[in-house]
Scaffold this active site. Structure first.
Site: not given
Ligand code: NAP
Length: 309
Positions: A54, A98, A124
């Protein structure tokens, strides 16, 4: 029949190429690049790899990406303090924590953390406000993996409207948003899970079959209607040689990769499905690269929305 390959790597490259000028335009307008804060807690090896990918992709398109690391011993309060700082940071438009958080943090830790992220920075798409907007088909930020699958299907000319779609898996991060995104594109959607009765026959009614289970080679040819488009989201690290050899014959590229590394990432879809499906995403090179590309796209979107279009 050999299934057409749905090339996630190529679609992800196209998405990145589209993101770069949008990043440049934002940077010129705002006097700073769009900013992404990534929070990584603990030392889960798979998470390390995902986060590295990422950061690299963000840098390549000109995004600012900052990694906030915490040890596995960190408390929930430590994570929430970083989220709070990023929520109030002018330089950060997107926040990604994460998953998974260390188990020691408690079963509800992720929910607490995702709930604490400013919905406008929730790249997200996991905050309940964004999930609610997704249910109502007015999402700005939808979960990256399922949103990437939609990009892949649309750009590969797989007809969604009117299709019968089956999603195997009902997690908040993959299965449910996947089903909603397909529904909003006028598919007739069935969501399956571990209690679904007669799963292979339910799955075999679908024109689009999405597997998000996390069990290597779970979806066999019995699950697949001839000609269906099959999307393999699952990734399982397999180190059992006998299993690998049942799936990938000695001499094949995948088998050789296993011999080199001692393990192999295997999708939910059995290789034999390529003989029945009309189109299929490979693992690796299918859905994985799209997840990162959609993270970049969501970050640019969040930055533009914060600045005002
Ligand atoms: P998850 O939270 O563990 O959910 C798995 C789902 O599969 C659950 O809904 C579960 O049903 C269902 N399931 C388990 N065993 C089943 C069975 N025997 N029959 C039918 N359904 C079954 O996992 P997730 O977070 O959604 O992730 C799914 C997979 O996608 C994992 O392999 C993950 O690594 C992968 N993934 C890949 C990417 C990518 O970028 N490629 C991104 C995210 C996730 P119940 O609800 O009934 O338990």
């Amino acid at each position: 029949m050999t299934a057409r390959v749905l090339d996630g790597t190529a679609v992800a490259a196209a998405l990145r190429a589209e993101a770069a000028p949008a990043v440049a335009a934002f940077t010129a307008r705002a006097g700073r690049p769009p900013g992404l804060g990534i929070v990584l807690v603990g030392d889960d090896p798979a998470s390390e790899i995902y986060v590295r990918g990422k950061l690299k992709s963000a840098g390549e398109v000109g995004l600012r990406a900052d990694l906030e690391r915490l040890p596995a011993t960190a408390s929930l309060g430590d994570v929430l303090a970083i989220v709070d700082r990023l929520n109030h940071s002018d330089a950060h438009d997107g926040i990604l924590v994460q998953s998974p958080l260390p188990a020691a943090m408690g079963a509800d830790a992720e929910r607490h953390v995702f709930d604490a992220i400013n919905p406008a920075k929730d790249v997200d798409g996991l905050h309940p406000a964004n999930v609610g907007r997704l249910v109502q088909n007015r999402a700005a930020l939808a979960s990256c993996t399922p949103a990437g699958v939609i990009e892949l299907l649309e750009r590969s000319n797989v007809a969604i409207s009117g299709a019968r779609a089956v999603v195997i898996g009902r997690s908040d991060i993959v299965g449910k948003p996947m089903a909603l995104l397909l529904l909003h594109r006028n598919a007739t959607v069935t969501i399956c899970h571990s209690r679904t009765v007669d799963l292979p026959n339910v799955a075999a009614e679908s024109d689009i079959l999405v597997a998000a289970v996390g069990r290597a080679a779970f979806v066999t040819r019995a699950f697949v209607k001839p000609g269906a488009a099959v999307v393999d989201i699952g990734t399982t690290q397999v180190s059992d040689r006998a299993l690998v050899e049942r799936l990938f014959p000695p001499g094949s590229k995948r088998h050789e990769a296993f011999l080199r590394r001692g393990s192999l990432v295997v999708g939910d879809v059995h290789p034999e499905v390529a003989e029945v499906a009309g189109a299929l995403t490979p693992v690796p090179g299918g859905v994985g690269p799209l997840t990162i590309a959609m993270l970049l796209k969501n970050t640019v979107r969040a930055a533009e929305d914060r600045l005002g279009r």
